[in-house]
Design a protein around this motif. Structure first.
Motif, PDB file in Angstrom:
ATOM      1  N   ILE B  71      41.448  43.953  39.701  1.00 21.06           N
ATOM      2  CA  ILE B  71      41.491  42.627  40.321  1.00 21.06           C
ATOM      3  C   ILE B  71      42.700  42.525  41.262  1.00 21.06           C
ATOM      4  N   ASN B  99      39.538  43.769  43.833  1.00 21.78           N
ATOM      5  CA  ASN B  99      38.424  42.848  43.586  1.00 21.78           C
ATOM      6  C   ASN B  99      38.878  41.404  43.762  1.00 21.78           C
ATOM      7  N   GLY B 100      38.054  40.624  44.444  1.00 21.40           N
ATOM      8  CA  GLY B 100      38.301  39.179  44.476  1.00 21.40           C
ATOM      9  C   GLY B 100      39.486  38.783  45.308  1.00 21.40           C
ATOM     10  N   TYR B 105      37.889  34.227  42.657  1.00 18.07           N
ATOM     11  CA  TYR B 105      37.953  33.895  41.233  1.00 18.07           C
ATOM     12  C   TYR B 105      38.362  32.441  41.009  1.00 18.07           C
ATOM     13  N   LEU B 108      38.597  30.823  37.660  1.00 20.38           N
ATOM     14  CA  LEU B 108      39.544  31.411  36.701  1.00 20.38           C
ATOM     15  C   LEU B 108      40.988  30.995  36.956  1.00 20.38           C
ATOM     16  N   HIS B 112      44.327  34.384  38.862  1.00 22.91           N
ATOM     17  CA  HIS B 112      43.345  35.336  39.370  1.00 22.91           C
ATOM     18  C   HIS B 112      43.047  35.171  40.860  1.00 22.91           C
ATOM     19  N   CYS B 113      43.595  34.121  41.474  1.00 20.88           N
ATOM     20  CA  CYS B 113      43.321  33.905  42.896  1.00 20.88           C
ATOM     21  C   CYS B 113      44.368  34.636  43.736  1.00 20.88           C
ATOM     22  N   LYS B 158      33.465  38.352  47.623  1.00 13.93           N
ATOM     23  CA  LYS B 158      32.695  38.070  46.420  1.00 13.93           C
ATOM     24  C   LYS B 158      31.436  38.926  46.336  1.00 13.93           C
ATOM     25  N   TYR B 280      39.488  24.326  40.293  1.00 13.85           N
ATOM     26  CA  TYR B 280      38.622  25.442  39.900  1.00 13.85           C
ATOM     27  C   TYR B 280      37.364  25.414  40.759  1.00 13.85           C
ATOM     28  N   SER B 282      34.397  26.594  42.810  1.00 10.76           N
ATOM     29  CA  SER B 282      33.887  27.811  43.454  1.00 10.76           C
ATOM     30  C   SER B 282      34.766  28.184  44.641  1.00 10.76           C
ATOM     31  N   GLN B 283      34.572  29.419  45.096  1.00 10.23           N
ATOM     32  CA  GLN B 283      35.260  29.889  46.305  1.00 10.23           C
ATOM     33  C   GLN B 283      34.941  28.953  47.470  1.00 10.23           C
TER      34      GLN B 283
END
Lengths: 278, 317
Positions: B71, B99-100, B105, B108, B112-113, B158, B280, B282-283
């Motif tokens: 990640i 990843n991401g 994310y 999360l 995680h962003c 994504k 939080y 969605s993207q």
């Protein structure tokens, strides 16, 4: 006698004193250097380079060489002395230590002939060693990988990540040597961040472990010429040493971890201990 | 895009015996086909990024080309010193597949962003930073990674992102890709933000504003010649990225323009705010909050054009 006490009592032969003089001369000329951490390493490096490692000074990247990584990069004065002694580069290069146009800095860089990896930030060498050992295995190469770590360095969590990985991959061609001089920059290891029981920790992480007097050449030769300690497991050799070994005023003295300049008294103490030089 | 990147690692491993894959603790089944075909060159090393980067460096010192995958936040923040020293200082061909990137994310949260990953990686000497816009470009890019001499940070989106590049665009590290011509406004974008920039450009074109789009898949080294040649012709330069305003593509564009003496006015940097994100969803939702939808871009560009056309001194008193 405990190995730590043995290390204290160990007397040094002419070669050990000569190598130390190379270290102190280099440091004195440069007016700076990690003296204590280099003096504890001399016998470990001497035995490796005199008797154990396979290498070719004129062909430093010879593929079948044994790899040696000085993970405690601040001990580089000792490594430079050995590399110069073995002809990886001319001895006169030591005179430039830490100067602007020298290739020999206060931490070793991979562009120096004989230096495998740039180190200085602690906790990196074992991971690189794991990668080299895995790479050697994929290449079906015979060379072994030796990584020399400081005791203070073991505070770094990454060391233990790599220890887990070394055991997982059953890297018996990998050897971790620990310079256990019991003193880090601020003070005693057992006060800054205690490591004991150290041998049990390495054993619990999957290493085969032995302990030696890190200033006893015969003992080091005997252990290092019978590797791996156990088939299918990486080896950890805990070398009980004395920080500043060979210069009584510097021994076990945190003030000598890094020195900028030596006073007249200190210079005299070095000369008394090691002689005035060749 | 992630599937395309990982499938390419497998294909590259088939082509070149020096390619190895190192994952930390990816999802079950990740690259199973490669694991079966090349078990010796497939490593799952556990949640130990600092170790993994050092191990990758060691393998690269032995002549291997490691593709490290986890990640984005863990691959940048967690092991920054290992990226800088073990990999970049030694100028090793380690590929960091992150990843991401951005706010993939979103559900999360801020741990995680990866909102500042480009800035972190761009600051490291010897590092190359690549943010493809879609899966097709990712595939073409991955083919160029085998022989690139130093490390590469590869920012994944994504997946299922709209295709905005075409095979005829090819791929060369360090080369910008013009996607729309136009000299009223120049939009410079990277990653999936490029798709939104193209959409915004097309809408503005419908209103009679000629908007060029220059896709910058490589944020470092930036294609400064392409940027500067175009910048000298346009009235307004806008950067668009899924990243904080400081240190990313917008900063790289400002620096390149300034260095070339082509910085003739303000550059409108459309990006995420300089803040950890505590929402939080969605993207898409988080990007919309930051104005990074086609609608949001159009509105901000229109407002900027109005400000520019207003006579000097007519502003607030």
């Amino acid at each position: 006698m405990r190995l730590a006490d043995e290390a204290e009592a160990q007397t040094l032969d002419a070669r050990s004193r000569d190598l130390r003089r190379m270290v102190t001369d280099t440091m004195i000329k440069a007016g700076r250097g990690h003296l204590g951490p280099a003096l504890s390493l001399i016998e470990i490096l001497r035995v490796l380079y005199d008797s154990i490692l396979a290498y070719r000074p004129q062909e430093p990247k010879w593929p079948d060489r044994d790899r040696f990584i000085l993970s405690k990069g601040h001990g580089c004065l000792a490594l430079y002395a050995l590399l110069a002694d073995k002809g990886f580069f001319p001895r006169v290069a030591l005179d430039g230590f830490c100067s602007e146009n020298s290739f020999l800095g206060g931490h070793p860089e991979a562009l120096i002939p004989g230096v495998e990896a740039s180190t200085g930030a602690l906790g990196h060498g074992l991971a690189i060693g794991v990668g080299m050992a895995l790479g050697g295995r994929l290449r079906k190469r015979r060379g072994r990988v030796f990584v020399l770590l400081g005791d203070g360095e073991l505070d770094e969590g990454a060391v233990w990540e790599s220890a887990l990985a070394a055991a997982k991959h059953r890297l018996d061609e990998l050897v971790a040597l620990i310079d256990y001089n019991k003193l880090q920059s601020y003070g005693p290891v057992d006060q800054v961040l205690a490591l004991e029981p150290l041998a049990e920790k390495w054993r619990a992480f999957g290493f085969a472990v032995t302990e030696v007097n890190g200033h006893d050449v015969a003992q080091l030769e005997s252990v290092l010429s019978a590797l791996p300690l156990a088939k299918g497991r990486p080896s950890a050799i805990i070398c009980h040493t004395v920080k500043g070994k060979g210069v009584p005023m510097a021994e076990n003295n945190p003030d000598w971890h890094h020195k900028n300049k030596l006073t007249a008294d200190e210079l005299a103490a070095v000369a008394r201990a090691l002689g005035d030089g060749p | 895009m992630r599937k395309a990147a990982l499938a390419k690692v497998h294909a590259l491993a088939a082509r070149d015996a020096n390619v190895v894959y190192i994952g930390s603790d990816p999802g079950a089944g990740t690259l199973d086909a490669m694991r079966r075909e090349f078990p010796d060159r497939f490593f799952i090393e556990g949640i130990s990024e600092a170790h993994i980067l050092g191990m990758a460096a060691g393998l690269a010192m032995e002549g291997f080309v490691p593709y490290v995958n986890t990640i984005a936040t863990f691959l940048t923040r967690r092991c920054y010193e290992q990226v800088a020293i073990d990999v970049a200082l030694h100028h090793l061909p380690v590929r960091l597949i992150a990843n991401g990137g951005g706010v993939v994310y979103a559900p999360l949260g801020p741990t995680h962003c990866a909102i500042e990953d480009i800035a972190l990686m761009r600051a490291v000497p010897n590092m190359t930073v690549v943010c493809p816009a879609d899966a097709g470009e990712m595939e073409r890019f991955m083919d160029t990674t085998l022989d690139w001499p130093g490390p590469i940070y590869i920012r994944l989106a994504k997946g299922g992102d709209p295709k905005v590049t075409r095979p005829e665009h090819g791929f060369a590290i360090g080369r910008a890709v013009p996607l729309r011509e136009g000299d009223d406004v120049l939009l410079v974008a990277t990653g999936i933000a490029t798709g939104r920039a193209v959409e915004a450009a097309d809408r503005l074109a419908g209103q009679g504003v000629a908007v060029g789009v220059l896709h910058m898949p490589t944020v470092k080294p930036l294609d400064a010649p392409a940027l500067c040649a175009w910048a000298s012709r346009v009235g307004l330069i806008v950067t668009v990225e899924e990243h904080v305003r400081n240190g990313g593509l917008g900063s790289a564009v400002l620096e390149a323009l300034s260095d070339a003496g082509e910085l003739s006015g303000p550059v409108l940097r459309l990006a995420l705010p300089d803040a950890f994100l505590h929402n939080y969803g969605s993207q898409d939702g988080l990007m919309a909050r930051a104005g990074l939808t086609a609608d949001g871009l159009v509105a901000q560009i229109e407002a900027a054009l109005v400000r520019r056309s207003a006579p000097k001194g007519s502003g607030k008193r």
